[in-house]
Structures are given as structure tokens and as C-alpha cells.
Design a protein around this motif. Structure first.
Motif, PDB file in Angstrom:
ATOM      1  N   THR A 161      60.305  72.283  68.711  1.00 39.13           N
ATOM      2  CA  THR A 161      61.119  71.782  67.964  1.00 39.13           C
ATOM      3  C   THR A 161      60.845  72.114  66.472  1.00 39.13           C
ATOM      4  O   THR A 161      59.553  72.279  66.298  1.00 39.13           O
ATOM      5  CB  THR A 161      61.148  70.093  68.244  1.00 39.13           C
ATOM      6  N   VAL A 162      61.802  72.126  65.686  1.00 40.25           N
ATOM      7  CA  VAL A 162      61.525  72.359  64.054  1.00 40.25           C
ATOM      8  C   VAL A 162      62.157  71.155  63.445  1.00 40.25           C
ATOM      9  O   VAL A 162      63.366  70.813  63.574  1.00 40.25           O
ATOM     10  CB  VAL A 162      62.251  73.683  63.685  1.00 40.25           C
ATOM     11  N   TRP A 163      61.337  70.665  62.528  1.00 38.02           N
ATOM     12  CA  TRP A 163      61.871  69.476  61.708  1.00 38.02           C
ATOM     13  C   TRP A 163      62.680  69.949  60.686  1.00 38.02           C
ATOM     14  O   TRP A 163      62.347  71.055  60.194  1.00 38.02           O
ATOM     15  CB  TRP A 163      60.778  68.740  60.948  1.00 38.02           C
ATOM     16  N   CYS A 164      63.996  69.365  60.425  1.00 35.71           N
ATOM     17  CA  CYS A 164      64.783  70.021  59.260  1.00 35.71           C
ATOM     18  C   CYS A 164      65.334  68.783  58.525  1.00 35.71           C
ATOM     19  O   CYS A 164      65.118  67.599  58.837  1.00 35.71           O
ATOM     20  CB  CYS A 164      65.948  70.647  59.899  1.00 35.71           C
ATOM     21  N   SER A 165      65.963  69.100  57.234  1.00 37.53           N
ATOM     22  CA  SER A 165      66.101  67.943  56.425  1.00 37.53           C
ATOM     23  C   SER A 165      67.601  68.486  55.896  1.00 37.53           C
ATOM     24  O   SER A 165      67.998  69.744  55.577  1.00 37.53           O
ATOM     25  CB  SER A 165      65.288  67.921  55.048  1.00 37.53           C
ATOM     26  N   LEU A 166      68.448  67.479  55.918  1.00 36.44           N
ATOM     27  CA  LEU A 166      69.931  67.666  55.754  1.00 36.44           C
ATOM     28  C   LEU A 166      70.239  66.999  54.379  1.00 36.44           C
ATOM     29  O   LEU A 166      69.928  65.757  54.364  1.00 36.44           O
ATOM     30  CB  LEU A 166      70.865  67.241  56.695  1.00 36.44           C
ATOM     31  N   ASN A 167      70.873  67.452  53.449  1.00 36.79           N
ATOM     32  CA  ASN A 167      71.507  66.616  52.019  1.00 36.79           C
ATOM     33  C   ASN A 167      72.964  67.428  51.833  1.00 36.79           C
ATOM     34  O   ASN A 167      73.213  68.653  52.311  1.00 36.79           O
ATOM     35  CB  ASN A 167      70.363  67.121  50.832  1.00 36.79           C
TER      36      ASN A 167
ATOM     37  N   GLY B  43      67.335  72.282  55.536  1.00 32.28           N
ATOM     38  CA  GLY B  43      65.961  73.204  54.611  1.00 32.28           C
ATOM     39  C   GLY B  43      64.915  72.942  56.104  1.00 32.28           C
ATOM     40  O   GLY B  43      65.202  71.766  56.969  1.00 32.28           O
ATOM     41  N   ASN B  44      63.885  73.564  56.209  1.00 30.07           N
ATOM     42  CA  ASN B  44      63.159  73.606  57.193  1.00 30.07           C
ATOM     43  C   ASN B  44      61.914  72.934  56.574  1.00 30.07           C
ATOM     44  O   ASN B  44      61.113  73.388  55.703  1.00 30.07           O
ATOM     45  CB  ASN B  44      62.639  75.103  57.502  1.00 30.07           C
ATOM     46  N   ILE B  45      61.563  71.606  57.005  1.00 31.56           N
ATOM     47  CA  ILE B  45      60.508  70.805  56.404  1.00 31.56           C
ATOM     48  C   ILE B  45      59.404  70.748  57.707  1.00 31.56           C
ATOM     49  O   ILE B  45      58.855  69.881  57.712  1.00 31.56           O
ATOM     50  CB  ILE B  45      61.143  69.607  55.958  1.00 31.56           C
ATOM     51  N   ASP B  46      59.505  71.477  58.524  1.00 30.70           N
ATOM     52  CA  ASP B  46      58.716  71.297  59.793  1.00 30.70           C
ATOM     53  C   ASP B  46      57.092  71.286  59.337  1.00 30.70           C
ATOM     54  O   ASP B  46      56.391  70.474  59.849  1.00 30.70           O
ATOM     55  CB  ASP B  46      58.728  72.482  60.754  1.00 30.70           C
ATOM     56  N   LYS B  47      56.645  72.349  58.592  1.00 29.00           N
ATOM     57  CA  LYS B  47      54.995  72.310  58.066  1.00 29.00           C
ATOM     58  C   LYS B  47      55.008  70.717  57.420  1.00 29.00           C
ATOM     59  O   LYS B  47      53.842  70.411  57.574  1.00 29.00           O
ATOM     60  CB  LYS B  47      54.888  73.243  57.292  1.00 29.00           C
ATOM     61  N   GLN B  48      55.581  70.506  56.533  1.00 23.46           N
ATOM     62  CA  GLN B  48      55.394  69.534  55.855  1.00 23.46           C
ATOM     63  C   GLN B  48      55.377  68.041  56.751  1.00 23.46           C
ATOM     64  O   GLN B  48      54.248  66.967  56.564  1.00 23.46           O
ATOM     65  CB  GLN B  48      56.681  69.099  54.904  1.00 23.46           C
ATOM     66  N   VAL B  49      56.220  68.062  57.636  1.00 21.52           N
ATOM     67  CA  VAL B  49      56.241  66.979  58.574  1.00 21.52           C
ATOM     68  C   VAL B  49      54.888  66.944  59.477  1.00 21.52           C
ATOM     69  O   VAL B  49      54.279  65.813  59.853  1.00 21.52           O
ATOM     70  CB  VAL B  49      57.432  66.812  59.575  1.00 21.52           C
ATOM     71  N   ARG B  50      54.518  68.202  59.983  1.00 23.20           N
ATOM     72  CA  ARG B  50      53.550  68.162  60.776  1.00 23.20           C
ATOM     73  C   ARG B  50      52.192  68.001  59.930  1.00 23.20           C
ATOM     74  O   ARG B  50      51.403  67.076  60.654  1.00 23.20           O
ATOM     75  CB  ARG B  50      53.259  69.741  61.316  1.00 23.20           C
ATOM     76  N   ASP B  51      52.212  68.279  59.065  1.00 26.36           N
ATOM     77  CA  ASP B  51      51.005  67.946  58.027  1.00 26.36           C
ATOM     78  C   ASP B  51      50.863  66.512  57.753  1.00 26.36           C
ATOM     79  O   ASP B  51      49.911  65.937  57.614  1.00 26.36           O
ATOM     80  CB  ASP B  51      50.919  68.848  56.653  1.00 26.36           C
ATOM     81  N   GLU B  52      51.908  65.750  57.539  1.00 22.96           N
ATOM     82  CA  GLU B  52      52.126  64.324  57.204  1.00 22.96           C
ATOM     83  C   GLU B  52      51.641  63.395  58.664  1.00 22.96           C
ATOM     84  O   GLU B  52      50.871  62.842  58.580  1.00 22.96           O
ATOM     85  CB  GLU B  52      53.298  63.764  56.921  1.00 22.96           C
ATOM     86  N   GLU B  53      52.024  64.135  59.698  1.00 23.04           N
ATOM     87  CA  GLU B  53      51.517  63.502  60.958  1.00 23.04           C
ATOM     88  C   GLU B  53      50.143  63.899  61.341  1.00 23.04           C
ATOM     89  O   GLU B  53      49.586  62.918  61.877  1.00 23.04           O
ATOM     90  CB  GLU B  53      52.346  64.258  62.168  1.00 23.04           C
ATOM     91  N   VAL B  54      49.584  64.867  60.892  1.00 21.44           N
ATOM     92  CA  VAL B  54      47.845  65.094  60.990  1.00 21.44           C
ATOM     93  C   VAL B  54      47.207  63.847  60.144  1.00 21.44           C
ATOM     94  O   VAL B  54      46.367  63.387  60.559  1.00 21.44           O
ATOM     95  CB  VAL B  54      47.573  66.333  60.727  1.00 21.44           C
ATOM     96  N   LEU B  55      47.898  63.976  59.048  1.00 16.43           N
ATOM     97  CA  LEU B  55      47.084  63.066  58.221  1.00 16.43           C
ATOM     98  C   LEU B  55      47.225  61.314  58.410  1.00 16.43           C
ATOM     99  O   LEU B  55      46.409  60.655  58.437  1.00 16.43           O
ATOM    100  CB  LEU B  55      47.680  62.974  56.790  1.00 16.43           C
ATOM    101  N   ARG B  56      48.523  61.300  59.090  1.00 15.27           N
ATOM    102  CA  ARG B  56      48.751  59.957  59.482  1.00 15.27           C
ATOM    103  C   ARG B  56      47.744  59.623  60.971  1.00 15.27           C
ATOM    104  O   ARG B  56      47.475  58.367  60.912  1.00 15.27           O
ATOM    105  CB  ARG B  56      50.135  59.573  60.078  1.00 15.27           C
ATOM    106  N   PHE B  57      47.610  60.469  61.697  1.00 12.83           N
ATOM    107  CA  PHE B  57      46.796  60.395  62.617  1.00 12.83           C
ATOM    108  C   PHE B  57      45.303  59.995  62.399  1.00 12.83           C
ATOM    109  O   PHE B  57      44.699  59.366  62.838  1.00 12.83           O
ATOM    110  CB  PHE B  57      46.937  61.774  63.653  1.00 12.83           C
ATOM    111  N   LYS B  58      44.681  60.694  61.404  1.00 12.51           N
ATOM    112  CA  LYS B  58      43.513  60.673  60.745  1.00 12.51           C
ATOM    113  C   LYS B  58      43.289  59.180  60.203  1.00 12.51           C
ATOM    114  O   LYS B  58      42.159  58.864  60.249  1.00 12.51           O
ATOM    115  CB  LYS B  58      43.012  61.901  59.803  1.00 12.51           C
TER     116      LYS B  58
END
Length: 255
Positions: free
Chosen positions: A46-52, A70-85
């Protein structure tokens, strides 16, 4: 313009309602801002996207919609890692002590749970200190991780699963049908976790003890439930370990 028609084959199934709501907003001439959803990629990921979108009216019946995806997959994944930590215990993947208390407190303050039976279970690995002293912390960490795995397999996805100390875990079961159902889950965990392992030629019995406090009968706050579950855990330890005990007030014990 139909989001569902264009995207339904590639939108992640559980995110379809988000896309449909965006479509409805566009049809009503409302701007769409930062709508997040997932698209399925060719690699079955899956790839996270943002719609405006912005709606420019031409007259009462016609309007022009300008949108961007827009493709925001890296941003969302990075946020998930930070949230997990920030929220989780690194060894077990369960919630850490602070997050566990916060989540349980939030539930207890939520009005929709006021008339619902919930339960707190305190779980302690039997003899872990002695195991660490005799066989080392690597072996101790292994059996700690094994308990975390058994907890994940035993309890529901909506329950709160936390590690609050070296050998102490807290489970908060939401919306329980009965005390018998809670005890049944506790006994299931004890049975699943109980085993004998071998280390350096010696056999090591592995087990856990569980104390149970039920909301609202045994407390209506995190601290009161925690305290009473801890007392029940102490009784389980005192009665020989490898068991689960439901908290009983002193008046009930004396009867």
C-alpha cells in the motif's frame, strides 16, 4: 467526476469510505483538504496518498474542480516509526507504561464506557529475577518476549496490551461480557504460556501469575483498578503462582 468509479479497484478496502466521503464533498461543491488514504501498488503493498481539491464556481449549476493527488507514503511511514518509538515498548511491541496508563484513563473517562463492564489484568512472570540471576538476561528476555507473544495471541485487537515493568504486564479488556469470560481469558493465557524450557542442560519451568480487577466493581480509575489488580496478583503469587485470582474486597474474604 466519480472517485469511487475511478479508484475503487486500487483503493485499500478499508479506506473506501474515506474516498466516497471525498467524492460526496466534491459533488456538493466543498473543498477537500488533506484527505489521506491508501492505494494498492503492483507489489501488493500500500502507498499512502493525500488528496486536495478546490472548487471554482462558474454559476449556480456548474463548477470547476481542481485537484491534486500526492504521494505521502514516506512521511506517513516515518511518523508511524516515531509514534511506535514514543508509545511502545521496544522489546515486546506492546504499549509502554505511560501510554498504557493514558489509554486506559481515557477509556475510563469516556461516558460510553460508564455502564460497561471492563477489566484490568496484571500479569507477572513467575521467578523471573531468579531466572535472570541463574541463566542470564538474554534467556530472561526470551521468555519475556514469549509472554508478549502469548498475550497478543490470546486477547482481542481492541484490548489494551501493555508492558509496565521488567516482568509486569497490564491488559485492559474493554466491554467484557462477564467476570467468568475475563477469568477464562486469564486462565487461557496461563495455560498457553506455561511450559518447560531447556537451558545449559537444565530444565526451566516457565509460568505467569495474574491478578484481575473489574470495573466498576473494583475501582473506577486507573490507580484504583491497578492497586486492586496488584493485590489480586499478590494473592496469586502467595497461593503458589501459575494461577489467576479475581480481586475480592476484605469484607468478602472474611465471609
Amino acid at each position: 467526476f466519480n472517485f469511487y468509479k475511478d479508484f475503487h479497484k486500487v483503493v485499500y478496502q478499508s479506506d473506501l469510505p474515506i474516498v466516497e466521503q471525498a467524492e460526496l464533498s466534491v459533488r456538493n461543491g466543498t473543498d477537500v483538504k488533506d484527505i489521506k488514504f491508501r492505494l494498492k501498488s503492483e507489489e501488493s503493498q500500500t502507498v499512502w496518498c493525500s488528496l486536495n481539491s478546490v472548487t471554482l464556481r462558474k454559476d449556480r449549476k456548474r463548477y470547476l474542480v481542481i485537484g491534486s493527488l500526492g504521494n505521502i507514503d514516506k512521511q506517513v511511514r516515518d511518523e508511524e516509526v516515531l509514534r511506535f518509538k514514543a508509545e511502545c515498548d521496544q522489546m515486546t511491541g506492546l504499549y509502554n507504561k505511560i501510554t498504557t496508563e493514558t489509554l486506559i484513563t481515557n477509556i475510563l473517562q469516556d461516558r460510553k464506557y460508564k455502564n460497561v463492564k471492563n477489566a484490568m489484568l496484571m500479569i507477572d512472570i513467575d521467578n523471573l529475577k531468579n531466572i535472570n540471576d541463574r541463566l542470564g538476561h538474554i534467556f530472561g528476555d526470551m521468555i519475556t518476549g514469549r509472554l508478549a507473544h502469548c498475550i497478543k495471541m490470546t486477547f482481542r485487537e481492541r484490548d489494551i496490551l501493555g508492558r509496565v515493568g521488567g516482568d509486569e504486564f497490564v491488559i485492559f479488556m474493554k466491554d467484557c461480557t462477564s467476570e467468568e469470560a475475563v477469568r477464562g481469558k486469564a486462565e487461557q493465557l496461563c495455560s498457553t504460556y506455561r511450559t518447560t524450557l531447556e537451558n545449559a542442560g537444565s530444565k526451566v519451568p516457565v509460568s505467569c501469575s495474574i491478578g484481575i480487577a473489574v470495573y466498576p466493581d473494583n475501582g473506577d480509575s486507573f490507580l484504583s483498578l491497578y492497586s486492586n489488580a496488584d493485590k489480586a496478583l499478590y494473592d496469586a503469587k502467595k497461593s503458589g503462582k501459575n494461577s489467576c485470582v479475581l480481586f475480592l474486597p476484605l469484607s468478602s474474604k472474611s465471609e
